[in-house]
Motif scaffolding. Structure first.
Motif, PDB file in Angstrom:
ATOM      1  N   GLN A 250      34.927  15.217  38.082  1.00  0.00           N
ATOM      2  CA  GLN A 250      34.608  13.956  38.740  1.00  0.00           C
ATOM      3  C   GLN A 250      33.626  14.256  39.867  1.00  0.00           C
ATOM      4  O   GLN A 250      33.699  15.318  40.489  1.00  0.00           O
ATOM      5  CB  GLN A 250      35.884  13.340  39.306  1.00  0.00           C
ATOM      6  CG  GLN A 250      35.708  12.032  40.017  1.00  0.00           C
ATOM      7  CD  GLN A 250      37.047  11.483  40.502  1.00  0.00           C
ATOM      8  OE1 GLN A 250      38.062  11.686  39.863  1.00  0.00           O
ATOM      9  NE2 GLN A 250      37.033  10.807  41.627  1.00  0.00           N
ATOM     10  N   ARG A 251      32.747  13.308  40.116  1.00  0.00           N
ATOM     11  CA  ARG A 251      31.802  13.497  41.219  1.00  0.00           C
ATOM     12  C   ARG A 251      32.539  13.413  42.557  1.00  0.00           C
ATOM     13  O   ARG A 251      33.444  12.622  42.721  1.00  0.00           O
ATOM     14  CB  ARG A 251      30.701  12.449  41.175  1.00  0.00           C
ATOM     15  CG  ARG A 251      29.720  12.682  40.038  1.00  0.00           C
ATOM     16  CD  ARG A 251      28.480  11.850  40.262  1.00  0.00           C
ATOM     17  NE  ARG A 251      27.587  11.921  39.132  1.00  0.00           N
ATOM     18  CZ  ARG A 251      26.655  12.847  38.967  1.00  0.00           C
ATOM     19  NH1 ARG A 251      26.513  13.796  39.865  1.00  0.00           N
ATOM     20  NH2 ARG A 251      25.869  12.830  37.920  1.00  0.00           N
ATOM     21  N   GLU A 252      32.098  14.225  43.478  1.00  0.00           N
ATOM     22  CA  GLU A 252      32.632  14.182  44.836  1.00  0.00           C
ATOM     23  C   GLU A 252      31.760  13.210  45.623  1.00  0.00           C
ATOM     24  O   GLU A 252      30.567  13.446  45.801  1.00  0.00           O
ATOM     25  CB  GLU A 252      32.571  15.580  45.457  1.00  0.00           C
ATOM     26  CG  GLU A 252      33.140  15.668  46.831  1.00  0.00           C
ATOM     27  CD  GLU A 252      33.068  17.070  47.390  1.00  0.00           C
ATOM     28  OE1 GLU A 252      33.333  17.205  48.589  1.00  0.00           O
ATOM     29  OE2 GLU A 252      32.738  18.025  46.665  1.00  0.00           O
ATOM     30  N   GLY A 253      32.315  12.100  46.022  1.00  0.00           N
ATOM     31  CA  GLY A 253      31.520  11.080  46.707  1.00  0.00           C
ATOM     32  C   GLY A 253      30.734  10.255  45.704  1.00  0.00           C
ATOM     33  O   GLY A 253      30.955  10.315  44.495  1.00  0.00           O
ATOM     34  N   ASP A 254      29.791   9.447  46.192  1.00  0.00           N
ATOM     35  CA  ASP A 254      29.045   8.527  45.326  1.00  0.00           C
ATOM     36  C   ASP A 254      28.151   9.243  44.314  1.00  0.00           C
ATOM     37  O   ASP A 254      28.198   8.965  43.140  1.00  0.00           O
ATOM     38  CB  ASP A 254      28.213   7.554  46.160  1.00  0.00           C
ATOM     39  CG  ASP A 254      29.094   6.528  46.851  1.00  0.00           C
ATOM     40  OD1 ASP A 254      30.202   6.259  46.339  1.00  0.00           O
ATOM     41  OD2 ASP A 254      28.685   6.013  47.900  1.00  0.00           O
ATOM     42  N   ALA A 255      27.313  10.136  44.760  1.00  0.00           N
ATOM     43  CA  ALA A 255      26.424  10.855  43.842  1.00  0.00           C
ATOM     44  C   ALA A 255      26.523  12.348  44.112  1.00  0.00           C
ATOM     45  O   ALA A 255      25.553  13.083  43.994  1.00  0.00           O
ATOM     46  CB  ALA A 255      24.990  10.371  43.997  1.00  0.00           C
ATOM     47  N   GLY A 256      27.708  12.769  44.460  1.00  0.00           N
ATOM     48  CA  GLY A 256      27.914  14.153  44.858  1.00  0.00           C
ATOM     49  C   GLY A 256      28.029  15.113  43.694  1.00  0.00           C
ATOM     50  O   GLY A 256      27.814  14.774  42.525  1.00  0.00           O
TER      51      GLY A 256
END
Length: 168
Positions: A153-159
């Motif tokens: 899963q991405r960390e933060g919005d576009a992490g």
């Protein structure tokens, strides 16, 4: 209307099972082809999995665990109890079984584990995609017939991509 004769019901069940099996085969063959991961793109889910495998192969278990923990999504390692759970279950199993997922490749750079992704869900990733599942083949263990998932899963919005669940 459902037939009342037991033989007729059995034949209907068999026909339905055959149709479902044909549907599963058709769906599986319509998916993107499997890919051997040798030198993945920086920041890609494939690269995170490759880094996790490198951590699991580290002869220094503590250093390997710290490298692995850095690849975990912050929501899944937020507490000391969560870290202990990762170490006791996910990490222990992963470190023991990681070699089952490796494939030999003479062209691979030294220290880079090579593995095969059989399926990815979703099949292609866009900027808006926040989660992905990679299904990895246990190439070195023929007793494991089904590919094993690892979720990211991405960390933060576009992490950066981070591991949320690891069944390898």
């Amino acid at each position: 209307m459902i037939p009342s004769h037991p033989l007729t019901r059995s034949l209907l069940r068999l026909a339905l099972a055959a149709l479902l099996a044909a549907s599963v085969v058709a769906t599986a063959s319509a998916q993107t082809p499997e890919r051997k991961v040798v030198e993945p793109a920086a920041g890609s889910p494939d690269e995170v999995v490759q880094r996790a495998m490198s951590a699991a192969l580290d002869p220094n278990e503590e250093a390997g665990f710290e490298a692995y923990l850095a690849l975990m999504h912050p929501d899944h390692k937020a507490t000391r109890t969560a870290e202990q759970h990762i170490r006791k279950f996910s990490w222990k199993r992963f470190r023991k079984q990681v070699r089952d997922y490796l494939v030999a490749d003479d062209k691979a750079p030294a220290g880079r584990p090579v593995f095969v992704v059989v399926r990815q869900d979703p099949e292609s990733l866009g900027a808006d995609d926040k989660k992905v599942r990679l299904f990895v083949r246990a190439s070195a263990n023929k007793r494991r017939e089904l590919p094993t998932p690892i979720r990211l899963q991405r960390e933060g919005d576009a992490g950066a991509w981070r591991i949320t669940e690891n069944s390898l």
